[in-house]
Design a protein around this motif. Structure first.
Motif, PDB file in Angstrom:
ATOM      1  N   ALA A  69      46.424  30.810  12.596  1.00  0.00           N
ATOM      2  CA  ALA A  69      46.336  32.087  13.563  1.00  0.00           C
ATOM      3  C   ALA A  69      44.778  32.131  14.136  1.00  0.00           C
ATOM      4  CB  ALA A  69      46.200  33.484  12.520  1.00  0.00           C
TER       5      ALA A  69
ATOM      6  N   GLN B  98      48.775  33.118  21.066  1.00  0.00           N
ATOM      7  CA  GLN B  98      47.832  34.021  19.995  1.00  0.00           C
ATOM      8  C   GLN B  98      46.691  34.665  20.855  1.00  0.00           C
ATOM      9  OE1 GLN B  98      49.196  32.428  15.996  1.00  0.00           O
ATOM     10  NE2 GLN B  98      47.612  31.102  16.796  1.00  0.00           N
TER      11      GLN B  98
ATOM     12  N   PRO C 271      44.444  36.976  22.740  1.00  0.00           N
ATOM     13  CA  PRO C 271      44.557  38.065  23.458  1.00  0.00           C
ATOM     14  C   PRO C 271      44.239  37.911  24.988  1.00  0.00           C
ATOM     15  CG  PRO C 271      43.537  38.423  21.357  1.00  0.00           C
ATOM     16  CD  PRO C 271      43.475  36.821  21.709  1.00  0.00           C
TER      17      PRO C 271
ATOM     18  N   LYS D  46      46.864  36.400  26.968  1.00  0.00           N
ATOM     19  CA  LYS D  46      47.857  37.452  26.947  1.00  0.00           C
ATOM     20  C   LYS D  46      47.731  38.434  28.225  1.00  0.00           C
ATOM     21  CE  LYS D  46      49.494  37.529  22.274  1.00  0.00           C
ATOM     22  NZ  LYS D  46      49.474  38.317  21.027  1.00  0.00           N
TER      23      LYS D  46
ATOM     24  N   THR E 275      52.051  41.998  25.954  1.00  0.00           N
ATOM     25  CA  THR E 275      51.178  42.718  25.088  1.00  0.00           C
ATOM     26  C   THR E 275      51.870  42.780  23.679  1.00  0.00           C
ATOM     27  OG1 THR E 275      52.485  44.748  25.652  1.00  0.00           O
ATOM     28  CG2 THR E 275      50.550  44.428  26.872  1.00  0.00           C
ATOM     29  N   LEU E 276      53.045  41.783  23.310  1.00  0.00           N
ATOM     30  CA  LEU E 276      53.172  41.830  22.167  1.00  0.00           C
ATOM     31  C   LEU E 276      52.187  41.096  21.115  1.00  0.00           C
ATOM     32  CD1 LEU E 276      57.046  40.930  22.671  1.00  0.00           C
ATOM     33  CD2 LEU E 276      55.973  43.031  21.967  1.00  0.00           C
ATOM     34  N   GLU E 277      52.088  41.368  19.943  1.00  0.00           N
ATOM     35  CA  GLU E 277      51.357  40.823  18.925  1.00  0.00           C
ATOM     36  C   GLU E 277      51.704  39.142  19.082  1.00  0.00           C
ATOM     37  OE1 GLU E 277      49.571  40.805  14.456  1.00  0.00           O
ATOM     38  OE2 GLU E 277      50.688  42.612  15.263  1.00  0.00           O
ATOM     39  N   ARG E 278      52.999  38.794  18.921  1.00  0.00           N
ATOM     40  CA  ARG E 278      53.628  37.607  19.090  1.00  0.00           C
ATOM     41  C   ARG E 278      54.326  37.085  19.896  1.00  0.00           C
ATOM     42  NH1 ARG E 278      54.512  33.719  15.091  1.00  0.00           N
ATOM     43  NH2 ARG E 278      56.300  32.170  15.483  1.00  0.00           N
TER      44      ARG E 278
END
Length: 651
Positions: free
Chosen positions: A74, A100, A102, A105, A121-124
């Motif tokens: 991670a 992964q 930010p 993204k 904007t999705l975490e994954r």
């Protein structure tokens, strides 16, 4: 036997053991109910046998490995998942990439803005091969890489670019090479179809454009580009991006011009139509060669075709992006030489509400811009008054109506009668909301009964009134409504609702079956009359009833008819007027070649208007056969063959 439990529950286990012992002893202890263990029991899928079949077991698998993604992985900006490659060029290929970072993204939110199916904007955030979004937006990614960013964001962007460039290098090079040569292969055709691209196709010789959503279709419409070997010219595909069209400027101008016509046909329109229309048949779409007046009204289409509704969105100044509306109700038409589109050439039908079309709608629609006009469909929904069918009409065949301005003047009726009829119908349309019954909505219509012998102008009266008022004329007979009482009720209710909505003149020709006095011996016909009376009570429009006899009219009808007008046999002067009218209408010149003496002689034959028209039509055919213009001698010959006799009556 070994029993494995996920956790020891002593009391429950003892109770279950006791129950087993009692059951095995054969004793009936149905009144003893064990407690349910408040826990979970895990089962695992077994290894497949030699037939590939599996089952569920409670033995934990011994060949499992720890998951690769954990707290350690991670920490990385990107996760690259690799799989074996079997194309002979490399050992591994990237199966997917998990974003992964930010910071990355945030940048991808701009690079892939409005790309369908992507939510940065999705975490994954994961992308799978062949990474279509990045192929389509490669230029955007390069621009983002060259922009000013903080060092960490820059590093993450360079990392993503380096990974993707190595993986997509061959695809990007092939795409550029194909485009340079104006060709594409079937396996790489997705490269030129970016979601949101305006695409072009021909359907029934009509150019169409639409927004491409994804490889499953345009809007809710499916399409197919048939498989082909090698390369194919992009502009020879049944569907291709509009930007590749060799005459891009001209075709866009043509589509925009048609879009303006489409926009002008929004809401309700009464038009003339001559061309091919598409309807529903038992095995799919059916083509009709039509020459008819039509009503263009998508709202009415949705009302009377609930299983084939067109989705509509009102355009306002704050909602101009809603101009294009999915038309998902059309048939899927399959042709071996064309894509599988719906009837509207896979375009998204865009019908705009006009003011007052929907209750409570007050604001006028916002005008379409050129991009929206470009996407307007090649067809519209409506109703053919002659065929009495709901059909799809080609915009290019929709014309303005050429009104017969002299229709009402040529009507053979006393002037005071004509004035009364026209005054009543015009006032009914203008002031139908000013009168109401004790019961709301009851008795607001205008019903006129025209009775007399055949061929004296009863039907022509309704036709002339409609022509004078420039209103639609809906003609029907008892046969159009059916004979079964439930069928009659449904058909009549729909017709009256349509006529009211369109401010149409409704003509029920030869209505004797509904007007005749009810009797105790014909219960089925009594039911039809009762239905007719009840529905008419709430009709809000104008209805003409014609009848050849009124001697036995039902008393209930007499109270519902606002005016009854009797038509007598045509007098000599009336017949002369009819002869003159028909001759004038059939003549290509401004005036026919029949003299006053000849008209006087023809007027002496005792005939009704329909018979006069038939004689003239036959005489016209006779003259055409002889290669001459219509003359008195041709009419005289037809009258002699039919053994028509001169009437001694003079009026």
């Amino acid at each position: 036997m070994t029993v494995i439990e996920s956790s020891p529950v002593t009391a429950a286990r003892d109770a279950a053991s006791k129950l087993v012992d009692l059951t095995m002893n054969g004793d009936d202890h149905s009144d003893i109910k064990p407690g349910m263990i408040s826990d979970t029991k895990n089962l695992y899928q077994s290894k497949p046998d030699n037939r590939g079949r599996t089952t569920w077991v409670d033995t934990y698998p011994d060949d499992l490995e720890d998951p690769a993604e954990n707290a350690e992985t991670a920490r990385y900006a990107l996760l690259i998942r690799n799989s074996k490659c079997y194309d002979g060029r490399k050992k591994l290929q990237i199966d997917s990439i998990v974003i992964q970072s930010p910071l990355l993204k945030q940048v991808l939110g701009t690079v892939l803005k409005n790309y369908p199916g992507i939510t940065p904007t999705l975490e994954r955030l994961a992308f799978s091969a062949p990474f279509q979004p990045f192929v389509h937006r490669w230029k955007n990614l390069i621009e983002a890489l060259e922009a000013d960013h903080d060092p960490e964001t820059k590093a993450h962007l360079e990392l993503l670019h380096r990974v993707l460039e190595a993986e997509l290098r061959d695809d990007l090079k092939a795409r550029d090479d194909y485009i340079l040569n104006g060709v594409i292969t079937h396996s790489t055709i997705w490269m030129i179809f970016e979601p949101g691209t305006t695409v072009f196709a021909n359907k029934d010789s009509q150019p169409c454009a639409a927004k491409f959503n994804n490889d499953r279709g345009l809007g809710n419409t499916r399409f197919t580009i048939w498989d082909f070997g090698g390369t194919a010219n992009i502009t020879k595909l049944t569907t291709f991006p509009l930007e590749y069209h060799p005459n891009l400027g001209k075709v866009k101008d043509k589509l925009i011009a048609r879009g303006k016509v489409f926009e002008a046909l929004s809401g309700y329109n009464y038009k003339s139509y001559q061309g091919i229309a598409i309807g529903d048949g038992p095995w799919g779409p059916v083509k009709y060669n039509m020459d008819s007046r039509i009503i263009i009204d998508t709202y009415a289409w949705n009302r009377f075709n609930p299983n084939k509704q067109v989705n509509l969105t009102t355009l306002t100044k704050s909602n101009k992006k809603a101009a294009v509306v999915d038309d998902s109700d059309d048939y899927d038409e399959y042709d071996e030489d064309e894509d599988d589109y719906d009837d509207d050439c896979y375009s998204k039908e865009d019908d705009i509400e006009d003011e007052g079309q929907v209750e409570g709608e007050k604001s006028a629609p916002a005008p379409l811009n050129d991009d929206q006009l470009l996407l307007c469909g090649a067809s519209v929904k409506g109703y053919s008054l002659r065929n009495k069918k709901w059909l799809t009409f080609s915009i290019g065949s929709v014309k303005d109506i050429k009104w017969n301005e002299d229709a009402f003047d040529s009507l053979v009726l006393p002037e005071d009668h004509k004035e009364l009829i026209l005054a009543l119908t015009e006032s009914q349309v203008a002031h139908k909301e000013t009168f109401d019954d004790v019961i709301q909505g009851k008795g607001k219509g205008m019903i006129m009964l025209l009775f007399g012998p055949p061929g004296v102008g009863k039907t022509l009266t309704a036709e002339s009134v409609a022509e004078s008022m420039k209103a639609p004329l809906y003609m029907m007979s008892a046969g159009d409504l059916g004979l079964d009482s439930s069928e009659v009720e449904s058909s009549l209710s729909n017709v009256l609702e349509m006529a009211t909505k369109w401010n149409a003149i409704l003509l029920l020709d030869e209505a004797d079956v509904f007007l005749e006095q009810r009797s105790a011996h014909d219960l089925e016909r009594n039911k039809l009359v009762s239905i007719f009376l009840r529905i008419l009570e709430y009709y809000e429009g104008i209805l003409f009833l014609t009848s050849n006899r009124v001697d036995n009219i039902d008393a209930a009808f007499q109270s519902r008819i606002h005016i009854s007008m009797q038509y007598n046999e045509l007098s000599t002067s009336s017949r002369r007027h009819v002869w003159n009218n028909f001759l004038t209408a059939s003549s290509k010149a401004k005036k026919h070649g029949f003299g006053d003496d000849e008209l006087d002689k023809l007027a002496d034959y005792k005939m009704n208007g329909r018979e006069i028209k038939n004689v003239l039509k036959t005489a016209q055919l006779l003259a055409s056969k002889k290669g001459a213009g219509l003359g008195y001698e041709h009419v005289k010959s037809v009258l002699a063959i039919e053994k028509r006799h001169v009437n001694n009556e003079k009026a």
